[in-house]
Design a protein around this motif. Structure first.
Motif: not given
Ligand SMILES: [Zn+2]
Length: 338
Positions: A249, A252, A275, A277-278
């Protein structure tokens, strides 16, 4: 519908802008690449779901902005929006107008526009005026949403087309920011109504159903990652080598999980990653020729929005079913140019 109201955003702000462009024979005070267009008109309409689960449109906001870089009206632009150089002498400074626009938006909303050009022009204008280019963290492009729920297509349609499609009465001409924003908000409203009836009827076969949240992405995730493979005698080897790159990513640095493996469509290779988180990212590889007639694979990894993720998913489906329709134009527009 009460369950819908909790899980879905209830306020949408539809933004539409007009901008002037540099004139080729007049020396530009700024690099046109930094500022491809200077905003001269901001229009916005708020669409709200009320307690009866009906949609209400606000009165359009209209802010005329006085440009300071491109102060002579570009003829092509003028033909479309019907403004003259004289008209550019009045209006608010951009900073002031943008502040009023943010006040109009409030705190909790999904920013919407037709296509993604308004967003990139807005960002370049914010930067040149020394303002933060960070936008509202939820953005929805109405165009692919309308395409999917209205027509079940990934074809790029004009606002005009969508207005005709929903038989929205046309009382005003297009191409003033506030009126365009109003028409786009009307199309969004009709599309949301279609979406909700689809949601109710497709509850049984959930597989085909794409939740509204998939159409909303964070426009601030603009980071991307590019890489190149070694040089090889054939295109095939170059592509294969580029596909072996381990992908992380860009924000992150988490190792990405593969959602769709690399596959070829014409000369371009696509893939889809995630990802935790993203969200989703699209991968793209194209082999490039070196001066001595060898090849290297050039890869690009970008955060996906709704249209680019589906574009890759649909390509994958069409490869599986042997009906690959290669649309060159969309290749570059939706997944990103080199
Ligand atoms: Zn990420």
């Amino acid at each position: 519908m009460s369950e819908l109201k909790e899980t879905f955003p209830t306020t949408f702000v539809v933004l539409d802008m007009e901008w002037n462009q540099p004139i080729p024979y007049i020396p530009s005070p700024v690099d046109p690449k930094t500022l491809p267009g200077e905003i001269i008109d901001i229009g916005a309409v708020k669409l709200r779901m009320n307690s009866q689960n009906d949609f209400e449109l606000s009165r359009p906001l209209r802010l005329t902005v006085r440009p300071i870089y491109y102060r002579v009206m570009n003829k092509q632009v003028s033909r479309v929006i019907n403004k003259s150089t004289n008209d550019l002498k009045c209006g608010l400074p951009f900073q002031e107008a943008y502040k009023l626009f943010l006040d109009f938006c409030g705190d909790d909303y999904v920013l919407c526009a037709w296509g993604d050009s308004d967003i990139s022009i807005l960002r370049s204008n914010l930067k040149i005026h020394g303002l933060s280019a960070e936008l509202n963290d939820r953005f929805m492009d109405i165009q692919p949403f309308f395409g999917k729920v209205g027509e079940n297509t990934t074809m790029q349609r004009s606002v005009n087309y969508a207005v005709d499609f929903y038989r929205i009465p046309q009382t005003d001409d297009f191409h003033s920011a506030d009126k365009d924003a109003w028409y786009e908000a009307m199309v969004l409203k009709e599309s949301l109504i279609d979406y909700f009836s689809m949601k109710q009827s497709e509850e049984k076969n959930k597989e085909n159903f794409i939740p509204l949240s998939s159409y909303i992405s964070n426009p601030n995730l603009t980071m991307q990652f590019r890489w190149k493979s070694d040089v090889f005698p054939t295109e095939k080897e170059a592509d294969e080598s580029a596909e072996k790159e381990a992908l992380f990513c860009p924000i992150c640095n988490e190792k990405l999980s593969e959602d769709l493996p690399w596959f070829a469509s014409g000369h371009t290779h696509f893939s889809l990653w995630k990802c935790s988180q993203h969200g989703y990212l699209t991968g793209k590889i194209r082999a490039k020729r070196t001066p001595d007639q060898k090849y290297y694979g050039a890869g690009q990894l970008r955060f996906a929005n709704a249209s680019s993720a589906w574009y890759v998913k649909e390509k994958w489906q069409s490869i599986l079913t042997g009906q690959d329709i290669t649309e060159r134009k969309n290749d570059s527009e939706t997944v990103g140019n080199d």
